[in-house]
Design a protein around this motif. Structure first.
Motif, PDB file in Angstrom:
ATOM      1  N   ALA A 168       0.826  -1.186   0.000  1.00  0.00           N
ATOM      2  CA  ALA A 168       0.000   0.000   0.000  1.00  0.00           C
ATOM      3  C   ALA A 168       0.876   1.259   0.000  1.00  0.00           C
ATOM      4  CB  ALA A 168      -0.946  -0.008   1.191  1.00  0.00           C
ATOM      5  N   ALA A 169       1.978   1.233   0.761  1.00  0.00           N
ATOM      6  CA  ALA A 169       2.865   2.392   0.818  1.00  0.00           C
ATOM      7  C   ALA A 169       3.515   2.644  -0.543  1.00  0.00           C
ATOM      8  CB  ALA A 169       3.938   2.183   1.886  1.00  0.00           C
ATOM      9  N   PHE A 170       3.918   1.577  -1.214  1.00  0.00           N
ATOM     10  CA  PHE A 170       4.526   1.703  -2.536  1.00  0.00           C
ATOM     11  C   PHE A 170       3.526   2.290  -3.532  1.00  0.00           C
ATOM     12  CE2 PHE A 170       5.716  -0.200  -6.666  1.00  0.00           C
ATOM     13  CZ  PHE A 170       6.973   0.362  -6.790  1.00  0.00           C
ATOM     14  N   LEU A 171       2.292   1.797  -3.499  1.00  0.00           N
ATOM     15  CA  LEU A 171       1.249   2.307  -4.391  1.00  0.00           C
ATOM     16  C   LEU A 171       0.974   3.777  -4.106  1.00  0.00           C
ATOM     17  CD1 LEU A 171      -0.825   1.809  -6.594  1.00  0.00           C
ATOM     18  CD2 LEU A 171      -2.366   0.912  -4.845  1.00  0.00           C
ATOM     19  N   SER A 172       0.955   4.151  -2.839  1.00  0.00           N
ATOM     20  CA  SER A 172       0.737   5.546  -2.458  1.00  0.00           C
ATOM     21  C   SER A 172       1.835   6.446  -3.012  1.00  0.00           C
ATOM     22  CB  SER A 172       0.675   5.653  -0.931  1.00  0.00           C
ATOM     23  OG  SER A 172       0.480   6.985  -0.543  1.00  0.00           O
ATOM     24  N   LYS A 173       3.086   5.983  -2.942  1.00  0.00           N
ATOM     25  CA  LYS A 173       4.212   6.764  -3.463  1.00  0.00           C
ATOM     26  C   LYS A 173       4.118   6.913  -4.987  1.00  0.00           C
ATOM     27  CE  LYS A 173       8.223   8.806  -3.234  1.00  0.00           C
ATOM     28  NZ  LYS A 173       8.364  10.134  -2.675  1.00  0.00           N
ATOM     29  N   LEU A 174       3.792   5.842  -5.690  1.00  0.00           N
ATOM     30  CA  LEU A 174       3.608   5.927  -7.145  1.00  0.00           C
ATOM     31  C   LEU A 174       2.519   6.930  -7.499  1.00  0.00           C
ATOM     32  CD1 LEU A 174       3.791   2.211  -8.346  1.00  0.00           C
ATOM     33  CD2 LEU A 174       5.473   4.022  -8.722  1.00  0.00           C
ATOM     34  N   ASP A 175       1.430   6.886  -6.765  1.00  0.00           N
ATOM     35  CA  ASP A 175       0.312   7.791  -7.011  1.00  0.00           C
ATOM     36  C   ASP A 175       0.734   9.244  -6.792  1.00  0.00           C
ATOM     37  OD1 ASP A 175      -2.753   8.076  -7.354  1.00  0.00           O
ATOM     38  OD2 ASP A 175      -2.320   9.215  -5.521  1.00  0.00           O
ATOM     39  N   ALA A 176       1.464   9.505  -5.717  1.00  0.00           N
ATOM     40  CA  ALA A 176       1.878  10.875  -5.383  1.00  0.00           C
ATOM     41  C   ALA A 176       2.804  11.476  -6.435  1.00  0.00           C
ATOM     42  CB  ALA A 176       2.561  10.894  -4.016  1.00  0.00           C
ATOM     43  N   THR A 177       3.603  10.640  -7.080  1.00  0.00           N
ATOM     44  CA  THR A 177       4.530  11.144  -8.091  1.00  0.00           C
ATOM     45  C   THR A 177       3.913  11.134  -9.489  1.00  0.00           C
ATOM     46  OG1 THR A 177       5.508   8.963  -8.425  1.00  0.00           O
ATOM     47  CG2 THR A 177       6.562  10.396  -6.793  1.00  0.00           C
ATOM     48  N   ARG A 178       2.652  10.725  -9.573  1.00  0.00           N
ATOM     49  CA  ARG A 178       1.934  10.632 -10.853  1.00  0.00           C
ATOM     50  C   ARG A 178       2.695   9.766 -11.856  1.00  0.00           C
ATOM     51  NH1 ARG A 178      -2.446  13.866 -10.808  1.00  0.00           N
ATOM     52  NH2 ARG A 178      -2.446  15.577  -9.349  1.00  0.00           N
ATOM     53  N   CYS A 179       3.247   8.687 -11.341  1.00  0.00           N
ATOM     54  CA  CYS A 179       4.039   7.754 -12.128  1.00  0.00           C
ATOM     55  C   CYS A 179       3.149   7.037 -13.138  1.00  0.00           C
ATOM     56  CB  CYS A 179       4.678   6.739 -11.184  1.00  0.00           C
ATOM     57  SG  CYS A 179       5.565   5.436 -12.025  1.00  0.00           S
ATOM     58  N   TYR A 180       3.623   6.954 -14.369  1.00  0.00           N
ATOM     59  CA  TYR A 180       2.938   6.148 -15.370  1.00  0.00           C
ATOM     60  C   TYR A 180       3.485   4.736 -15.269  1.00  0.00           C
ATOM     61  CZ  TYR A 180       1.223  10.390 -17.579  1.00  0.00           C
ATOM     62  OH  TYR A 180       0.588  11.566 -17.832  1.00  0.00           O
ATOM     63  N   GLY A 181       2.609   3.784 -15.137  1.00  0.00           N
ATOM     64  CA  GLY A 181       3.082   2.420 -15.030  1.00  0.00           C
ATOM     65  C   GLY A 181       1.956   1.501 -14.634  1.00  0.00           C
ATOM     66  N   ILE A 182       2.317   0.271 -14.427  1.00  0.00           N
ATOM     67  CA  ILE A 182       1.331  -0.742 -14.055  1.00  0.00           C
ATOM     68  C   ILE A 182       1.730  -1.311 -12.704  1.00  0.00           C
ATOM     69  CG2 ILE A 182       0.367  -2.994 -14.627  1.00  0.00           C
ATOM     70  CD1 ILE A 182       0.842  -2.302 -17.570  1.00  0.00           C
ATOM     71  N   PHE A 183       0.789  -1.379 -11.809  1.00  0.00           N
ATOM     72  CA  PHE A 183       0.992  -1.973 -10.499  1.00  0.00           C
ATOM     73  C   PHE A 183      -0.012  -3.104 -10.380  1.00  0.00           C
ATOM     74  CE2 PHE A 183       0.049  -2.337  -5.991  1.00  0.00           C
ATOM     75  CZ  PHE A 183       1.325  -2.458  -5.466  1.00  0.00           C
ATOM     76  N   SER A 184       0.476  -4.294 -10.224  1.00  0.00           N
ATOM     77  CA  SER A 184      -0.396  -5.460 -10.176  1.00  0.00           C
ATOM     78  C   SER A 184      -0.274  -6.116  -8.819  1.00  0.00           C
ATOM     79  CB  SER A 184       0.028  -6.437 -11.271  1.00  0.00           C
ATOM     80  OG  SER A 184      -0.726  -7.616 -11.179  1.00  0.00           O
ATOM     81  N   THR A 185      -1.396  -6.520  -8.259  1.00  0.00           N
ATOM     82  CA  THR A 185      -1.363  -7.136  -6.945  1.00  0.00           C
ATOM     83  C   THR A 185      -2.449  -8.192  -6.805  1.00  0.00           C
ATOM     84  OG1 THR A 185      -1.475  -6.768  -4.578  1.00  0.00           O
ATOM     85  CG2 THR A 185      -2.820  -5.335  -5.932  1.00  0.00           C
ATOM     86  N   HIS A 186      -2.166  -9.165  -6.002  1.00  0.00           N
ATOM     87  CA  HIS A 186      -3.177 -10.132  -5.601  1.00  0.00           C
ATOM     88  C   HIS A 186      -3.581  -9.873  -4.152  1.00  0.00           C
ATOM     89  CE1 HIS A 186      -1.764 -12.344  -9.134  1.00  0.00           C
ATOM     90  NE2 HIS A 186      -2.987 -12.800  -9.144  1.00  0.00           N
ATOM     91  N   HIS A 187      -3.118  -8.776  -3.624  1.00  0.00           N
ATOM     92  CA  HIS A 187      -3.446  -8.429  -2.239  1.00  0.00           C
ATOM     93  C   HIS A 187      -4.710  -7.583  -2.233  1.00  0.00           C
ATOM     94  CE1 HIS A 187       0.314 -10.142  -0.984  1.00  0.00           C
ATOM     95  NE2 HIS A 187       0.910  -9.468  -1.940  1.00  0.00           N
ATOM     96  N   HIS A 188      -5.846  -8.259  -2.229  1.00  0.00           N
ATOM     97  CA  HIS A 188      -7.115  -7.568  -2.339  1.00  0.00           C
ATOM     98  C   HIS A 188      -7.414  -6.668  -1.148  1.00  0.00           C
ATOM     99  CE1 HIS A 188      -7.964  -9.720  -5.991  1.00  0.00           C
ATOM    100  NE2 HIS A 188      -7.583 -10.827  -5.379  1.00  0.00           N
ATOM    101  N   LYS A 189      -6.720  -6.862  -0.037  1.00  0.00           N
ATOM    102  CA  LYS A 189      -6.928  -5.993   1.127  1.00  0.00           C
ATOM    103  C   LYS A 189      -6.494  -4.563   0.839  1.00  0.00           C
ATOM    104  CE  LYS A 189      -6.980  -9.533   4.609  1.00  0.00           C
ATOM    105  NZ  LYS A 189      -8.410  -9.481   4.778  1.00  0.00           N
ATOM    106  N   ILE A 190      -5.560  -4.366  -0.101  1.00  0.00           N
ATOM    107  CA  ILE A 190      -5.194  -3.005  -0.499  1.00  0.00           C
ATOM    108  C   ILE A 190      -6.405  -2.304  -1.098  1.00  0.00           C
ATOM    109  CG2 ILE A 190      -3.805  -1.639  -2.111  1.00  0.00           C
ATOM    110  CD1 ILE A 190      -1.544  -3.636  -1.676  1.00  0.00           C
ATOM    111  N   LEU A 191      -7.198  -3.032  -1.889  1.00  0.00           N
ATOM    112  CA  LEU A 191      -8.400  -2.446  -2.473  1.00  0.00           C
ATOM    113  C   LEU A 191      -9.403  -2.087  -1.383  1.00  0.00           C
ATOM    114  CD1 LEU A 191      -8.826  -4.863  -5.515  1.00  0.00           C
ATOM    115  CD2 LEU A 191      -7.674  -2.643  -5.448  1.00  0.00           C
ATOM    116  N   ASP A 192      -9.478  -2.912  -0.337  1.00  0.00           N
ATOM    117  CA  ASP A 192     -10.360  -2.594   0.794  1.00  0.00           C
ATOM    118  C   ASP A 192      -9.918  -1.302   1.476  1.00  0.00           C
ATOM    119  OD1 ASP A 192     -11.740  -4.932   0.285  1.00  0.00           O
ATOM    120  OD2 ASP A 192     -10.713  -6.077   1.846  1.00  0.00           O
TER     121      ASP A 192
END
Length: 108
Positions: free
Chosen positions: A1-25
């Motif tokens: 979740a922290a990594f995804l938050s950092k990517l979002d904050a920098t407006r990074c273009y890319g693909i983030f794939s996860t099987h950790h559905h709790k992040i979506l929660d």
């Protein structure tokens, strides 16, 4: 979740794939706020074949989130031994039923 938050904050273009559905929660509960992230998933077409449900990956990103893991179906398509798959499916169901976070070994 922290990594995804950092990517979002920098407006990074890319693909983030996860099987950790709790992040979506966490996103749904607003404990993880993402402003630049767009949820996409791999397109899959389902059909019934002689051996049951057949999956065909379209290799296209479509809007929305993947709400399920296709790991067992893909493993079956790739020829993983049925005995191993049967045990893995049973163990996965047991973990889900017990309400445990398998990554931590703690109750949720």
């Amino acid at each position: 979740a922290a990594f995804l938050s950092k990517l979002d904050a920098t407006r990074c273009y890319g693909i983030f794939s996860t099987h950790h559905h709790k992040i979506l929660d966490m996103i749904d509960r607003k404990s993880l706020c993402l402003e630049s992230t767009v949820e996409m998933r791999m397109g899959v077409e389902r059909s019934l074949g002689p051996d049951g449900e057949q999956l065909t990956h379209t290799w296209q990103l479509v809007p929305g989130r993947s709400k399920e893991s296709l790991a067992f179906q893909v493993a079956r398509m790739e020829g993983v031994d049925e005995g191993i798959l049967s045990l893995a499916e049973r163990l996965s169901a047991d973990i889900d039923q017990m309400g445990f976070d398998a990554a931590r070994g703690t109750e949720v």
